[in-house]
Design an enzyme around this catalytic site. Sequence first.
Site, short mmCIF file in Angstrom:
data_model
loop_
_atom_site.label_atom_id
_atom_site.label_comp_id
_atom_site.label_asym_id
_atom_site.label_seq_id
_atom_site.Cartn_x
_atom_site.Cartn_y
_atom_site.Cartn_z
N ALA A 108 -3.75 10.36 -0.89
CA ALA A 108 -2.68 11.22 -1.39
C ALA A 108 -1.50 11.09 -0.45
CB ALA A 108 -3.15 12.67 -1.45
N CYS A 109 -0.31 10.98 -1.03
CA CYS A 109 0.91 10.98 -0.23
C CYS A 109 0.87 9.88 0.84
CB CYS A 109 1.10 12.38 0.36
SG CYS A 109 2.78 12.77 0.88
N THR A 110 1.14 10.22 2.10
CA THR A 110 1.22 9.21 3.16
C THR A 110 -0.15 8.76 3.65
OG1 THR A 110 1.50 10.97 4.79
CG2 THR A 110 3.50 9.92 3.95
N ALA A 161 1.49 9.25 -5.09
CA ALA A 161 2.81 9.44 -4.47
C ALA A 161 2.88 10.75 -3.70
CB ALA A 161 3.89 9.35 -5.54
#
Length: 223
Positions: A108-110, A161
């Site tokens: 998830a995300c970074t 993202a």
Amino acid sequence: MSDTLTIGVLLFDDVEELDVVGRWEVLGFWASHIASTPLHVLAVGPEAGVVRASKGLGLVADHAATDVPAFNVLVHPGGNGTRALVKDSAHLEWLRHLHTQGTVLASACTGSLVLAAAGLLAGRPATTHRDYLNRLAKIDPSVDVRTRERYVDDGDIVTSAGVSAGIDMALLARAITVSGWSAVEVPPLRRQGLCAGLGPAFLPLTTWGAIEAGHGSGPACGR
């Protein structure tokens, strides 16, 4: 072969709270109310005990990651703590080991930056938070960075993202067939994702129950 699917949600210092809690809400609800076969969701960390997240919330890892025999899926959140993890050789080696063992890695995300640092995204399509797309490309120039996708499903690795996009990823990841295990049939998600309007049946699975189907609203939209 066990018919139980084991999903680990990774905790670490300075993890992004919603990256953890959003995924946990989706997966936990599915395990408790919908799944027709056993689904076990575990909170894991470098060691068992309290982990302090990026906004100060204390989260409890019930298990040290190395003490859990096997995961079918590992959810790797993002957050400020990934800045240290991309340089943590032991953590990167652990991720590589999980991958060789057949664990599906879902970031998830970074969190995808950490997967890239481990060499696991080489030559593969992937995405990350919009503010870190260039960073992803810099860590591994061979990554096919998808700038307009909310999530990228590349089989044994799923990247997403931003915050609400990661909830989309969790909805997808729990339906992946892993080692012969398959969840209940899941209707395709719209590529626009949660904020663009999931069907009403999916709303109880989100942390944003007030979002009306077809009308993007709420703090996670646009992430």
